[in-house]
Scaffold this motif. Structure first.
Motif, mmCIF file in Angstrom:
data_model
loop_
_atom_site.group_PDB
_atom_site.id
_atom_site.type_symbol
_atom_site.label_atom_id
_atom_site.label_comp_id
_atom_site.label_asym_id
_atom_site.label_seq_id
_atom_site.Cartn_x
_atom_site.Cartn_y
_atom_site.Cartn_z
ATOM 1 N N ARG A 1 0.837 -1.233 0.000
ATOM 2 C CA ARG A 1 0.000 0.000 0.000
ATOM 3 C C ARG A 1 0.858 1.264 0.000
ATOM 4 N N GLY A 2 2.107 1.081 -0.316
ATOM 5 C CA GLY A 2 2.970 2.248 -0.538
ATOM 6 C C GLY A 2 3.845 2.640 0.637
ATOM 7 N N ALA A 3 3.745 1.922 1.757
ATOM 8 C CA ALA A 3 4.528 2.318 2.938
ATOM 9 C C ALA A 3 6.032 2.174 2.676
ATOM 10 N N TYR A 4 6.803 2.992 3.376
ATOM 11 C CA TYR A 4 8.255 2.843 3.369
ATOM 12 C C TYR A 4 8.580 1.947 4.560
ATOM 13 N N THR A 5 9.042 0.740 4.278
ATOM 14 C CA THR A 5 9.147 -0.269 5.331
ATOM 15 C C THR A 5 10.582 -0.415 5.862
ATOM 16 N N VAL A 6 10.643 -0.586 7.176
ATOM 17 C CA VAL A 6 11.945 -0.693 7.855
ATOM 18 C C VAL A 6 11.894 -1.910 8.776
ATOM 19 N N LEU A 7 12.928 -2.697 8.754
ATOM 20 C CA LEU A 7 12.962 -3.897 9.608
ATOM 21 C C LEU A 7 14.184 -3.865 10.540
ATOM 22 N N PHE A 8 13.918 -4.123 11.807
ATOM 23 C CA PHE A 8 14.989 -4.325 12.788
ATOM 24 C C PHE A 8 14.918 -5.765 13.262
ATOM 25 N N THR A 9 15.987 -6.498 13.095
ATOM 26 C CA THR A 9 16.019 -7.869 13.617
ATOM 27 C C THR A 9 17.466 -8.293 13.856
ATOM 28 N N GLN A 10 17.617 -9.277 14.731
ATOM 29 C CA GLN A 10 18.959 -9.837 14.942
ATOM 30 C C GLN A 10 19.119 -11.113 14.127
ATOM 31 N N ASP A 11 18.045 -11.496 13.427
ATOM 32 C CA ASP A 11 18.009 -12.756 12.691
ATOM 33 C C ASP A 11 18.477 -12.509 11.243
ATOM 34 N N GLU A 12 19.710 -12.935 10.947
ATOM 35 C CA GLU A 12 20.274 -12.619 9.625
ATOM 36 C C GLU A 12 19.482 -13.263 8.497
ATOM 37 N N GLY A 13 18.954 -14.490 8.774
ATOM 38 C CA GLY A 13 18.164 -15.188 7.754
ATOM 39 C C GLY A 13 16.927 -14.388 7.405
ATOM 40 N N ALA A 14 16.210 -13.958 8.438
ATOM 41 C CA ALA A 14 14.977 -13.188 8.230
ATOM 42 C C ALA A 14 15.293 -11.893 7.506
ATOM 43 N N MET A 15 16.433 -11.361 7.844
ATOM 44 C CA MET A 15 16.830 -10.091 7.249
ATOM 45 C C MET A 15 17.057 -10.245 5.749
ATOM 46 N N SER A 16 17.770 -11.313 5.370
ATOM 47 C CA SER A 16 18.079 -11.446 3.945
ATOM 48 C C SER A 16 16.815 -11.737 3.126
ATOM 49 N N LYS A 17 15.849 -12.416 3.771
ATOM 50 C CA LYS A 17 14.620 -12.739 3.021
ATOM 51 C C LYS A 17 13.636 -11.575 2.977
ATOM 52 N N SER A 18 13.795 -10.615 3.850
ATOM 53 C CA SER A 18 12.760 -9.588 4.015
ATOM 54 C C SER A 18 12.622 -8.671 2.798
ATOM 55 N N CYS A 19 11.383 -8.224 2.619
ATOM 56 C CA CYS A 19 11.079 -7.304 1.522
ATOM 57 C C CYS A 19 11.346 -5.852 1.907
ATOM 58 N N ALA A 20 11.707 -5.606 3.186
ATOM 59 C CA ALA A 20 11.747 -4.234 3.706
ATOM 60 C C ALA A 20 12.655 -3.323 2.869
ATOM 61 N N ASP A 21 12.277 -2.054 2.795
ATOM 62 C CA ASP A 21 13.059 -1.079 2.034
ATOM 63 C C ASP A 21 14.361 -0.736 2.756
ATOM 64 N N PHE A 22 14.348 -0.824 4.071
ATOM 65 C CA PHE A 22 15.523 -0.454 4.873
ATOM 66 C C PHE A 22 15.650 -1.503 5.969
ATOM 67 N N LYS A 23 16.827 -2.100 6.093
ATOM 68 C CA LYS A 23 16.986 -3.170 7.080
ATOM 69 C C LYS A 23 18.126 -2.829 8.027
ATOM 70 N N CYS A 24 17.938 -3.197 9.259
ATOM 71 C CA CYS A 24 18.979 -2.900 10.249
ATOM 72 C C CYS A 24 19.204 -4.131 11.124
ATOM 73 N N LEU A 25 20.428 -4.631 11.100
ATOM 74 C CA LEU A 25 20.757 -5.827 11.872
ATOM 75 C C LEU A 25 21.110 -5.437 13.306
ATOM 76 N N LEU A 26 20.417 -6.072 14.252
ATOM 77 C CA LEU A 26 20.661 -5.793 15.672
ATOM 78 C C LEU A 26 21.685 -6.779 16.214
ATOM 79 N N PRO A 27 22.456 -6.388 17.225
ATOM 80 C CA PRO A 27 23.316 -7.372 17.873
ATOM 81 C C PRO A 27 22.449 -8.406 18.573
ATOM 82 N N SER A 28 23.010 -9.565 18.759
ATOM 83 C CA SER A 28 22.200 -10.651 19.287
ATOM 84 C C SER A 28 22.498 -10.909 20.773
ATOM 85 N N VAL A 29 21.434 -10.948 21.549
ATOM 86 C CA VAL A 29 21.502 -11.510 22.902
ATOM 87 C C VAL A 29 20.314 -12.450 23.008
#
Ligand code: G6P
Length: 592
Positions: free
Chosen positions: A523-551
């Motif tokens: 619907r036109g949103a500018y999407t941003v994803l924060f996750t520590q999960d590298e797999g999810a990150m690489s698969k994501s459709c998000a326009d902007f992705k940010c990898l979090l450190p993992s604990v």
């Protein structure tokens, strides 16, 4: 809210007044003022002005005794005439609090011929004092206080009494301090650190009198109350950053704050409250603002692990809702300052109902720690920026630690995440790697009219805190929402370029988070994803992705909020505002 000070210093109080006022400025910065009384010439000089403390700096005013004020307007717009001190006849007064019956008092004073000079509630106090004065300064202040309803911490000067400051306290914080060469009163313990060596807080109904180079606590009849002064911890002192804002500095202090808080927690004897934790069948958590989000994270942890319900309330609602608190309940009150009026009242209510109160605060001698049965004092260090950052991370650490203790007393073992708490400082430092991407993201989002922060499970709390930060300092409308609720309303507002920020740290739910992102992206949103999960990150459709450190996932809220705090700070700067002094807000909300 407003900050008040009083100072007696034989060599002259002017410089100290201004130093302390600068330190108090985070309590309010609508206007500032001082009054200085010189014993030799018996002159009372007042300087007050709309704007910050620097606006009243100028030629040194000679005199040993002075009072000062930084204002956060409650009654009457910020203006020179509404700034404190308020003067009437021989008296000058500064006030923090709200006088609830000021209108009827004002009418009475006007009927008696008074010409009211401001729109404030505070002015009536000094007019009442002047009206009842017959030569006894203290008695006049005490008599005026008897007429007041509401909350107040006041400091008053009288031309007839050089070297004397009379102060009164009711439901607004007030602390006395002493050093070798000066005596102080102040609404704030951290502001006194570095000036006073010893401090002592006043209780409701007590008066503080600085006279004959001594500080005396007394009751309304002037009878001395014996009090114990304690050495003040130098750790509370805050230094202004060389460059940048307090807020950015405080975000960068998170690793150290977490490390010190962890050491403090390790040294705390939870056995003191073992009986209450073992026996309780439910808990309450009360807090305001950012601290409320920390309280919600506590609820998540306790209900998940210990399977005990935690009823979370914003303190302002709790106090009027007639909550079902009773003996046997444990109430956890979370407050950075330990002075927030609503949280303080919630604690009083809980105590009156017979509950056991555990406080989580950043200030050791605060009003809330004074009332609580058991206090967990985090070691975040002084937090000056109005928008809470490092105190939130430390609140989460303390609350997860408390949740682990509760689990221990119920199950005779620690929850799995307990051993990972010590890793948080390092993970927080690793989260600084997100700062460059956050600068880029803030640049991209700076013109947004609104934005959503979404999450599921514990990430909903982080989303809410991220949204609050953006609202507080960048003045962009933002909502923190449960991603699953998107389709039930919020999605209607999605339009081209609308930023939607997803925090997805629960691996069991990242797929569902991704679905929500797909839906808004379609619907036109500018999407941003924060996750520590590298797999999810690489698969994501998000326009902007940010990898979090993992604990470990249970502790991710302590870390995942850091880029959001920094993002809000950068948004604020990109939009041309000062992160430390957001409009209309005050750090310590000591009035209702
Ligand atoms: C104010 C501040 C918030 C803070 C809230 C609770 O609204 O602007 O940043 O979260 O008070 O403060 P406390 O000191 O009780 O944590």
């Amino acid at each position: 809210m407003c900050g008040i000070i009083g100072c007696f210093k034989k060599e002259g109080c002017y410089d100290t007044l201004l130093t302390l006022l600068h330190r108090l400025e985070y309590r309010g910065y609508d206007s500032a003022g001082i009054a200085v009384l010189s014993s030799g010439r018996k002159t009372l000089t007042v300087r007050k002005r709309k704007g910050g403390v620097s606006g009243i700096e100028g030629r040194r005013i000679a005199g040993e005794t002075g009072i000062g004020h930084t204002r956060w307007a409650t009654h009457g717009a910020p203006s020179d005439r509404n700034a404190h001190p308020h003067v009437c006849g021989k008296f000058a007064l500064v006030h923090n609090g709200i006088i609830e019956n000021y209108l009827s008092l004002k009418e009475e004073l006007v009927r008696g011929g008074a010409e009211v000079a401001s729109d404030t509630d505070s002015e009536v106090i000094v007019r009442l004092i002047e009206k009842v004065y017959t030569g006894d300064f203290f008695a006049a202040v005490a008599a005026a206080c008897k007429r007041l309803q509401g909350s107040y911490a006041i400091a008053v000067l009288c031309k007839d009494a050089p070297g004397e400051i009379v102060c009164a306290k009711y439901k607004s914080p007030l602390v006395a301090g002493a050093s070798d060469d000066a005596l102080y009163v102040c609404s704030d313990i951290p502001a006194l650190c570095g000036e006073a060596e010893y401090i002592c807080t006043a209780n409701d109904g007590e008066f503080i009198r600085i006279k004959d180079s001594k500080i005396v606590f007394c009751d309304e009849d002037g009878a001395e109350i014996s009090k114990v002064f304690e050495r003040v911890s130098p750790v509370l002192r805050a230094e202004k950053p060389q460059q940048g804002s307090f807020m950015e500095q405080e975000i960068r202090e998170i690793p150290r704050a977490l490390a010190e808080t962890y050491v403090g927690l390790k040294g705390l004897d939870f056995a003191v409250c073992a009986r209450e934790l073992r026996q309780t069948k439910r808990l309450f958590a009360v807090a305001c603002g950012t601290a409320y989000h920390a309280a919600l994270a506590f609820k998540d942890a306790v209900e998940r692990d210990s399977k005990i319900p935690v009823l979370c309330h914003t303190a302002s609602e709790f106090r009027y809702r007639k909550p079902l608190v009773c003996q046997g309940d444990v109430v956890v009150a979370v407050s950075q300052s330990g002075e927030t009026a609503d949280t303080l009242e919630a604690v009083r209510l809980a105590k009156n109902c017979g509950a056991y109160v555990i406080a989580v605060t950043n200030i050791e001698h605060s009003s809330i720690t004074g009332l609580a049965d058991f206090s967990i004092v985090m070691r975040a260090g002084p937090e000056i920026a109005v928008a809470a950052t490092k105190s939130y991370n430390c609140q989460l650490l303390c609350l997860y630690y408390l949740a682990a203790q509760l689990y221990f007393y119920k199950n005779a073992q620690m929850p799995a995440y307990y051993s990972q708490l010590c890793l948080l400082p390092e993970a927080a430092r690793a989260a600084f790697d997100t700062f460059i991407p956050m600068r880029i993201l803030a640049e991209k989002c700076k013109s947004a009219r609104g934005m959503y922060f979404l999450g599921r499970d514990r990430d909903v709390r982080t989303a809410a805190e991220g949204a609050l930060k953006v609202k507080e300092i960048a003045y962009v409308f933002a909502e923190g929402y449960a991603a699953g609720e998107l389709k039930h309303g919020t999605i209607a507002l999605i339009e081209e370029g609308f930023p939607v920020i997803m925090i997805a740290t629960n691996s069991a739910l990242t797929g569902k988070c991704e679905n929500a992102l797909e839906e808004v992206r379609a619907r036109g949103a500018y999407t941003v994803l924060f996750t520590q999960d590298e797999g999810a990150m690489s698969k994501s459709c998000a326009d902007f992705k940010c990898l979090l450190p993992s604990v470990c996932e249970e502790l991710m809220p302590v870390i995942s909020v850091i880029p959001l705090q920094y993002f809000a700070c950068r948004m604020c700067i990109e939009r041309g505002y000062d992160p430390d002094k957001p409009r209309n807000l005050a750090k310590s909300v000591t009035v209702e």
